[in-house]
Design a protein around this motif. Structure first.
Motif, PDB file in Angstrom:
ATOM      1  N   SER A  85      13.419 -47.190   6.094  1.00 47.81           N
ATOM      2  CA  SER A  85      13.276 -48.559   6.591  1.00 47.81           C
ATOM      3  C   SER A  85      12.433 -48.578   7.854  1.00 47.81           C
ATOM      4  CB  SER A  85      14.642 -49.187   6.880  1.00 47.81           C
ATOM      5  OG  SER A  85      15.440 -49.226   5.717  1.00 47.81           O
ATOM      6  N   ASN A 123       5.812 -52.173  -6.812  1.00 44.42           N
ATOM      7  CA  ASN A 123       5.588 -50.731  -6.739  1.00 44.42           C
ATOM      8  C   ASN A 123       4.105 -50.485  -6.493  1.00 44.42           C
ATOM      9  OD1 ASN A 123       8.120 -49.029  -7.581  1.00 44.42           O
ATOM     10  ND2 ASN A 123       8.126 -50.814  -8.938  1.00 44.42           N
ATOM     11  N   ALA A 161      18.607 -53.519  -2.560  1.00 40.85           N
ATOM     12  CA  ALA A 161      17.222 -53.865  -2.218  1.00 40.85           C
ATOM     13  C   ALA A 161      17.154 -54.965  -1.172  1.00 40.85           C
ATOM     14  CB  ALA A 161      16.459 -54.294  -3.472  1.00 40.85           C
ATOM     15  N   ASN A 177       8.921 -42.845  -4.674  1.00 45.09           N
ATOM     16  CA  ASN A 177       9.100 -42.195  -5.964  1.00 45.09           C
ATOM     17  C   ASN A 177       7.811 -41.466  -6.343  1.00 45.09           C
ATOM     18  OD1 ASN A 177      11.834 -43.153  -6.598  1.00 45.09           O
ATOM     19  ND2 ASN A 177      10.903 -45.178  -6.635  1.00 45.09           N
ATOM     20  N   GLN A 206      13.822 -40.837  -2.005  1.00 44.76           N
ATOM     21  CA  GLN A 206      14.479 -41.314  -0.799  1.00 44.76           C
ATOM     22  C   GLN A 206      13.962 -42.696  -0.394  1.00 44.76           C
ATOM     23  OE1 GLN A 206      13.674 -37.950   1.896  1.00 44.76           O
ATOM     24  NE2 GLN A 206      15.852 -37.429   1.795  1.00 44.76           N
ATOM     25  N   ARG A 207      14.805 -43.395   0.370  1.00 50.43           N
ATOM     26  CA  ARG A 207      14.458 -44.725   0.873  1.00 50.43           C
ATOM     27  C   ARG A 207      14.475 -44.713   2.403  1.00 50.43           C
ATOM     28  NH1 ARG A 207      18.008 -49.511  -1.360  1.00 50.43           N
ATOM     29  NH2 ARG A 207      16.647 -49.174  -3.144  1.00 50.43           N
ATOM     30  N   GLN A 210      12.123 -52.118   3.404  1.00 48.00           N
ATOM     31  CA  GLN A 210      12.555 -50.866   2.794  1.00 48.00           C
ATOM     32  C   GLN A 210      11.424 -50.265   1.967  1.00 48.00           C
ATOM     33  OE1 GLN A 210      16.189 -51.507   0.606  1.00 48.00           O
ATOM     34  NE2 GLN A 210      17.278 -52.289   2.389  1.00 48.00           N
ATOM     35  N   TYR A 211      11.275 -48.948   2.091  1.00 51.51           N
ATOM     36  CA  TYR A 211      10.253 -48.189   1.369  1.00 51.51           C
ATOM     37  C   TYR A 211      10.949 -47.112   0.557  1.00 51.51           C
ATOM     38  CZ  TYR A 211       7.333 -50.303   5.012  1.00 51.51           C
ATOM     39  OH  TYR A 211       6.711 -51.178   5.859  1.00 51.51           O
ATOM     40  N   THR A 212      10.937 -47.255  -0.764  1.00 45.08           N
ATOM     41  CA  THR A 212      11.543 -46.256  -1.645  1.00 45.08           C
ATOM     42  C   THR A 212      10.411 -45.426  -2.251  1.00 45.08           C
ATOM     43  OG1 THR A 212      13.333 -47.795  -2.169  1.00 45.08           O
ATOM     44  CG2 THR A 212      13.079 -45.857  -3.602  1.00 45.08           C
TER      45      THR A 212
END
Length: 204
Positions: free
Chosen positions: A200, A159, A15, A118, A197-198, A114-116
């Motif tokens: 940036s 989140n 992270a 979900n 997926q992540r 970073q963008y994860t």
């Protein structure tokens, strides 16, 4: 949820936060609003501090809940439950607890935000991490390539959720931190993105 910590970061290394981190007591944690913020923490006094009363820069990545850590995290105490690598840089490990001085400082991050992504169809849950500047995200907006900007809602920690259909669209984000600064990054995720997926893009 708590397996990822109260901020939702999960693996703090991937992270972007490393080992020099802290959990905060409830008054400092502010319901997750402070997740990602940075503090300068200095050991203060002569009860276990290393020579020279050194200071470190730590990132808030978790909550130290009431009733834990021997009551040190019970309200109204402003308490930092430092990671062991962080504590060892300012004090002698066997001491366990020391007096400190602290202040908010800017966060210097390596790489982009970073963008994860979900969630599932019609429920987009995006974890925002590795944020520079103030570090703590106050608001997020999301835009699909076929939509306008939509304000996301905080689900928990860092989140953020949006209940719209964005599958098959490239995604752009607008992130605002607690100091009012905003970064807008277009097409962070390509149209063929998948849940889990992540990606940036952008940085303060």
């Amino acid at each position: 949820m708590w397996a990822d910590g109260a901020c939702g970061y999960g693996n703090q290394i991937s992270a972007g936060y490393g080992y020099i981190t802290t959990a905060l007591s409830t008054p400092l944690f502010s319901g997750g609003d402070t997740c990602g913020a940075c503090f300068q923490v200095r050991c203060w006094g002569d009860g276990g501090c290393l020579n020279g009363n050194p200071s470190i820069l730590v990132t808030a990545t978790n909550l130290c809940p009431p009733g834990s850590n021997g009551g040190w995290c019970d309200p109204p105490r402003q308490h930092f439950d430092l990671s062991q690598p962080a504590f060892s840089q300012i004090a002698q490990i066997p001491v366990g607890h020391v007096s400190i001085q602290f202040r908010r400082v800017s966060c210097l991050r390596s790489g982009d935000i970073q963008y994860t992504i979900n969630g599932h169809t019609f429920f987009n849950l995006v974890l925002i991490s590795n944020v520079g500047g103030a570090g703590d995200v106050a608001s997020v907006a999301i835009k699909g390539s076929n939509t306008g900007w939509r304000t996301m809602q905080r689900n928990w920690g860092q989140n953020w959720q949006d209940e719209s259909y964005l599958n098959g669209q490239s995604l752009s984000f607008r992130v605002t931190t607690s100091d009012g600064r905003t970064v807008t990054t277009y097409d962070v995720a390509p149209a063929n993105w998948q849940f889990g997926q992540r990606f940036s893009g952008g940085q303060f």
